[in-house]
Each structure stands twice: as C-alpha cells, then as structure tokens.
Design a protein around this motif. Structure first.
Motif, PDB file in Angstrom:
ATOM      1  N   SER A 176       0.891  -1.169   0.000  1.00  0.00           N
ATOM      2  CA  SER A 176       0.000   0.000   0.000  1.00  0.00           C
ATOM      3  C   SER A 176       0.920   1.207   0.000  1.00  0.00           C
ATOM      4  O   SER A 176       1.718   1.370   0.927  1.00  0.00           O
ATOM      5  N   ALA A 177       0.813   2.026  -1.021  1.00  0.00           N
ATOM      6  CA  ALA A 177       1.688   3.193  -1.119  1.00  0.00           C
ATOM      7  C   ALA A 177       0.847   4.407  -1.443  1.00  0.00           C
ATOM      8  O   ALA A 177      -0.136   4.327  -2.189  1.00  0.00           O
ATOM      9  N   ARG A 178       1.230   5.535  -0.859  1.00  0.00           N
ATOM     10  CA  ARG A 178       0.598   6.820  -1.203  1.00  0.00           C
ATOM     11  C   ARG A 178       1.713   7.837  -1.339  1.00  0.00           C
ATOM     12  O   ARG A 178       2.678   7.811  -0.569  1.00  0.00           O
ATOM     13  N   TRP A 179       1.597   8.702  -2.330  1.00  0.00           N
ATOM     14  CA  TRP A 179       2.648   9.689  -2.538  1.00  0.00           C
ATOM     15  C   TRP A 179       2.029  11.049  -2.829  1.00  0.00           C
ATOM     16  O   TRP A 179       1.057  11.175  -3.570  1.00  0.00           O
ATOM     17  N   LEU A 180       2.625  12.056  -2.204  1.00  0.00           N
ATOM     18  CA  LEU A 180       2.135  13.433  -2.332  1.00  0.00           C
ATOM     19  C   LEU A 180       2.835  14.116  -3.497  1.00  0.00           C
ATOM     20  O   LEU A 180       4.070  14.115  -3.580  1.00  0.00           O
ATOM     21  N   HIS A 181       2.044  14.714  -4.376  1.00  0.00           N
ATOM     22  CA  HIS A 181       2.600  15.469  -5.503  1.00  0.00           C
ATOM     23  C   HIS A 181       2.964  16.877  -5.052  1.00  0.00           C
ATOM     24  O   HIS A 181       2.272  17.480  -4.240  1.00  0.00           O
ATOM     25  N   ALA A 182       4.041  17.391  -5.641  1.00  0.00           N
ATOM     26  CA  ALA A 182       4.482  18.744  -5.301  1.00  0.00           C
ATOM     27  C   ALA A 182       3.577  19.797  -5.932  1.00  0.00           C
ATOM     28  O   ALA A 182       3.632  20.963  -5.555  1.00  0.00           O
ATOM     29  N   SER A 183       2.743  19.405  -6.890  1.00  0.00           N
ATOM     30  CA  SER A 183       1.876  20.357  -7.589  1.00  0.00           C
ATOM     31  C   SER A 183       0.569  19.651  -7.952  1.00  0.00           C
ATOM     32  O   SER A 183       0.507  18.418  -7.991  1.00  0.00           O
ATOM     33  N   SER A 184      -0.475  20.448  -8.227  1.00  0.00           N
ATOM     34  CA  SER A 184      -1.739  19.824  -8.640  1.00  0.00           C
ATOM     35  C   SER A 184      -1.939  19.942 -10.152  1.00  0.00           C
ATOM     36  O   SER A 184      -3.049  19.760 -10.647  1.00  0.00           O
ATOM     37  N   THR A 185      -0.860  20.229 -10.868  1.00  0.00           N
ATOM     38  CA  THR A 185      -0.891  20.201 -12.332  1.00  0.00           C
ATOM     39  C   THR A 185       0.169  19.197 -12.761  1.00  0.00           C
ATOM     40  O   THR A 185       1.345  19.365 -12.432  1.00  0.00           O
ATOM     41  N   MET A 186      -0.239  18.168 -13.469  1.00  0.00           N
ATOM     42  CA  MET A 186       0.670  17.032 -13.636  1.00  0.00           C
ATOM     43  C   MET A 186       0.179  16.152 -14.774  1.00  0.00           C
ATOM     44  O   MET A 186      -1.025  16.115 -15.031  1.00  0.00           O
ATOM     45  N   ASP A 187       1.082  15.434 -15.407  1.00  0.00           N
ATOM     46  CA  ASP A 187       0.679  14.312 -16.268  1.00  0.00           C
ATOM     47  C   ASP A 187       0.473  13.124 -15.328  1.00  0.00           C
ATOM     48  O   ASP A 187       1.399  12.380 -15.013  1.00  0.00           O
ATOM     49  N   TRP A 188      -0.774  12.995 -14.857  1.00  0.00           N
ATOM     50  CA  TRP A 188      -1.051  12.034 -13.783  1.00  0.00           C
ATOM     51  C   TRP A 188      -0.750  10.603 -14.203  1.00  0.00           C
ATOM     52  O   TRP A 188      -0.242   9.808 -13.402  1.00  0.00           O
ATOM     53  N   ALA A 189      -1.071  10.267 -15.448  1.00  0.00           N
ATOM     54  CA  ALA A 189      -0.874   8.881 -15.897  1.00  0.00           C
ATOM     55  C   ALA A 189       0.619   8.545 -15.953  1.00  0.00           C
ATOM     56  O   ALA A 189       1.057   7.487 -15.485  1.00  0.00           O
ATOM     57  N   ALA A 190       1.415   9.456 -16.499  1.00  0.00           N
ATOM     58  CA  ALA A 190       2.863   9.201 -16.612  1.00  0.00           C
ATOM     59  C   ALA A 190       3.493   9.136 -15.226  1.00  0.00           C
ATOM     60  O   ALA A 190       4.371   8.308 -14.958  1.00  0.00           O
ATOM     61  N   SER A 191       3.038  10.011 -14.338  1.00  0.00           N
ATOM     62  CA  SER A 191       3.582  10.018 -12.987  1.00  0.00           C
ATOM     63  C   SER A 191       3.259   8.705 -12.270  1.00  0.00           C
ATOM     64  O   SER A 191       4.123   8.098 -11.632  1.00  0.00           O
ATOM     65  N   TYR A 192       2.012   8.267 -12.415  1.00  0.00           N
ATOM     66  CA  TYR A 192       1.620   7.001 -11.769  1.00  0.00           C
ATOM     67  C   TYR A 192       2.483   5.843 -12.275  1.00  0.00           C
ATOM     68  O   TYR A 192       3.024   5.067 -11.474  1.00  0.00           O
ATOM     69  N   ASP A 193       2.627   5.763 -13.581  1.00  0.00           N
ATOM     70  CA  ASP A 193       3.416   4.660 -14.145  1.00  0.00           C
ATOM     71  C   ASP A 193       4.864   4.722 -13.656  1.00  0.00           C
ATOM     72  O   ASP A 193       5.477   3.694 -13.354  1.00  0.00           O
ATOM     73  N   GLY A 194       5.423   5.938 -13.580  1.00  0.00           N
ATOM     74  CA  GLY A 194       6.808   6.089 -13.150  1.00  0.00           C
ATOM     75  C   GLY A 194       7.008   5.716 -11.693  1.00  0.00           C
ATOM     76  O   GLY A 194       7.978   5.039 -11.330  1.00  0.00           O
ATOM     77  N   VAL A 195       6.080   6.146 -10.839  1.00  0.00           N
ATOM     78  CA  VAL A 195       6.207   5.824  -9.413  1.00  0.00           C
ATOM     79  C   VAL A 195       6.045   4.325  -9.188  1.00  0.00           C
ATOM     80  O   VAL A 195       6.809   3.690  -8.456  1.00  0.00           O
ATOM     81  N   ARG A 196       5.052   3.754  -9.854  1.00  0.00           N
ATOM     82  CA  ARG A 196       4.825   2.317  -9.699  1.00  0.00           C
ATOM     83  C   ARG A 196       6.075   1.534 -10.122  1.00  0.00           C
ATOM     84  O   ARG A 196       6.515   0.607  -9.428  1.00  0.00           O
ATOM     85  N   ALA A 197       6.661   1.938 -11.251  1.00  0.00           N
ATOM     86  CA  ALA A 197       7.861   1.251 -11.745  1.00  0.00           C
ATOM     87  C   ALA A 197       9.022   1.397 -10.760  1.00  0.00           C
ATOM     88  O   ALA A 197       9.783   0.444 -10.535  1.00  0.00           O
TER      89      ALA A 197
END
Ligand SMILES: O=c1[nH]c(=O)c2[nH]c(=O)[nH]c2[nH]1
Length: 284
Positions: A176-197
C-alpha cells in the motif's frame, strides 16, 4: 460541564461509477469508487439541526454521476480535483473538500470487451481548501515476492523470542503506497506509471536485511527518480512464508516448501521524504 463539537466532516462514501467512452467502435472504460468528505461551518446541523449549510450527500453522489457524463473522468486525480473544487467553490459553508478515489483496472480483450484485473487498485485523495490543493496518488494490493535475497537476523531477543535467524527467506508483501505530488498540475498517468515502476524496481533490486530496509529503499527510489513527488508513505504487510518441517517424512527443505500464512502478519509502515521537508499530514 462544558461540551463542544470537535472536528467533523461528512459526505457520500463509495459512489461506484463506471464510465464508458463511446468514441466510435473502440470503447474506453473507467471504473471508480468515489468518496467525498466535506468540512466547514457545520455547527448548525450538529448543534440545532439547522441544515442550511448541508449539501445533502445524495446531491454529492448525483454530482459524481453528472460530472462523469458532462466532463468525462480522465485520470482519477483530474476527476477528484474537479469535484473537490466544485464543492468548495459552490458551497459557501464548505471550507474543505476531500475526494478519495479507488480505480479498478480492466484489461482490454477487444474493442468493447474487458476483463477485470484482480490485482492492484490505483488510488488518489484530493484535498482542496482555501490554503491550496493537495493531491496524493497511490496504490493498494500490489503483491510482490522475492524468493531469495532476503535475510533477517541480528534482531533484539528476549525470553519470548523463538524466531530463528535466517540468511535466506521468502520476502513477500502487498504494497500500500501513497505519494504526495508537489503540484496539482501534472501528467497524472505518466507520474503514476513512473512511481509504480520505481517501487517495483526497488523491491526487486534491494538485497533485503529487513522489510523496513526494503520500505526505505522503495520510498527513496521514488523520490530519486520522480522530482514531482514530495513524500511517499508505505504500509507493507510482511506476508510470512513459513518453512514446512518435512523431516518427519525423511525429506529436507532447503527453502522450497512453505506455508503461506495469512495472519498474523508483521506490518511495516513508514514515510520517506526529502530532507528539510515537513510531513504534510493534512494531505493524506
Ligand atoms: O523484515 C522483518 N522485519 C521485522 O521487523 C520482523 N519481525 C519478524 O518477526 N520478522 C521480521 N521481518
């Protein structure tokens, strides 16, 4: 005796919404579980039953469905931001909106056919108030296992300790992981894939002396590889794989046959953040 109302929030929990995007023959599917929690000037309803400030939870549920049609869903973070901003902007009594979303995965089988992926769930929690916007993305139930490269020894011992030290064991967890973004403007899909990887790569590549060490390596890897992330919080159940004693049958068992115990389990939790940063508890 003087009694006062403490912190409170209310909202519609677990609105299940499935959105089909029917652009031509190839359909897209989003399957969400959306929970809304609103806070603000809600003393009236609690203290006197004056509901002037209360936007019914039924209306909140309807808003989820209407927004799914009107704007589409897109990435769960986008949908959460749109809803949270709407509740704060449209209701004078509401100072803070938190929208928490689980997104269930469907694997494409054809242009309009899908198979529910039983594995992990993508999550997000969006908070909007007068001070700003916070987006926490995450996942649950990402089950990982290393069949070696895990040791556990050198721990504290007392009269109740029976656990044998080991230089080779199975290490398994449901991340179970949760991560806080530094901004609320983001490529959410790319960020999710990158963090998961990054989480998966760190689990696979860490030679582990404890699940705690693996936890830190996973959080650290995310912060090293993903500049858009400010803080990572992890909860890692230790899915114990206990070696079966096969000696009654004249068989040895060099780490080959295990009982997968479901409970009790060790639960290793921690947060990893950039040096100098303060944990943003209100966002999680
Ligand atoms: O990686 C581990 N951390 C612990 O704290 C612990 N405790 C335990 O019994 N087994 C393990 N394994």
């Amino acid at each position: 005796m003087s009694i006062v109302l403490g912190p409170n929030q209310y909202g519609k929990a677990e609105t299940r919404v499935v959105r089909v995007v029917r652009d031509g023959a190839r359909h897209e599917l989003r399957d969400l579980n959306v929970s809304v929690a609103l806070a603000g000037d809600l003393a009236g309803t609690h203290l006197t039953g004056d509901n002037t400030a209360v936007l019914p939870t039924d209306t909140q549920k309807n808003t989820v469905y209407a927004f799914a049609k009107r704007y589409g869903i897109g990435e769960p973070e986008e949908f959460g931001l749109r809803l949270a901003r709407h509740f704060v902007a449209s209701q004078p009594s509401i100072g803070r909106a938190r929208v928490s979303i689980e997104q269930y995965a469907w694997r494409r089988l054809g242009p309009h056919s899908f198979q529910r992926d039983g594995g992990e769930t993508r999550t997000c929690a969006v908070t909007v108030d007068s001070d700003g916007e916070w987006v926490v993305s995450g996942l649950t139930d990402l089950v990982l296992l290393n069949s070696t490269d895990s040791e556990f020894w050198g721990y504290a011992k007392d009269e109740y300790t029976t656990l044998p030290e080991t230089k080779d064991r199975v290490l398994a967890t449901a991340v179970s992981a949760r991560w806080l973004h530094a901004s609320s403007t983001m490529d959410w899909a790319a960020s999710y894939d990158g963090v998961r990887a990054a989480l998966v790569a760190a689990f696979v590549e860490t030679y582990s002396l404890s699940l705690q060490q693996t936890l830190y390596a996973m959080g650290r890897r995310v912060l090293e590889e993903r500049p858009e992330i400010a803080e990572v919080r992890l909860a890692l159940p230790n899915k114990h794989h206990l070696l079966v004693d096969l000696s009654p049958f004249g068989l040895d068992n060099p780490n080959e046959v295990f009982v997968a115990a479901d409970r009790p389990y060790g639960l290793i939790e921690g947060s990893v953040l950039r040096a100098g940063a303060s944990p943003v508890d209100g966002a999680f």
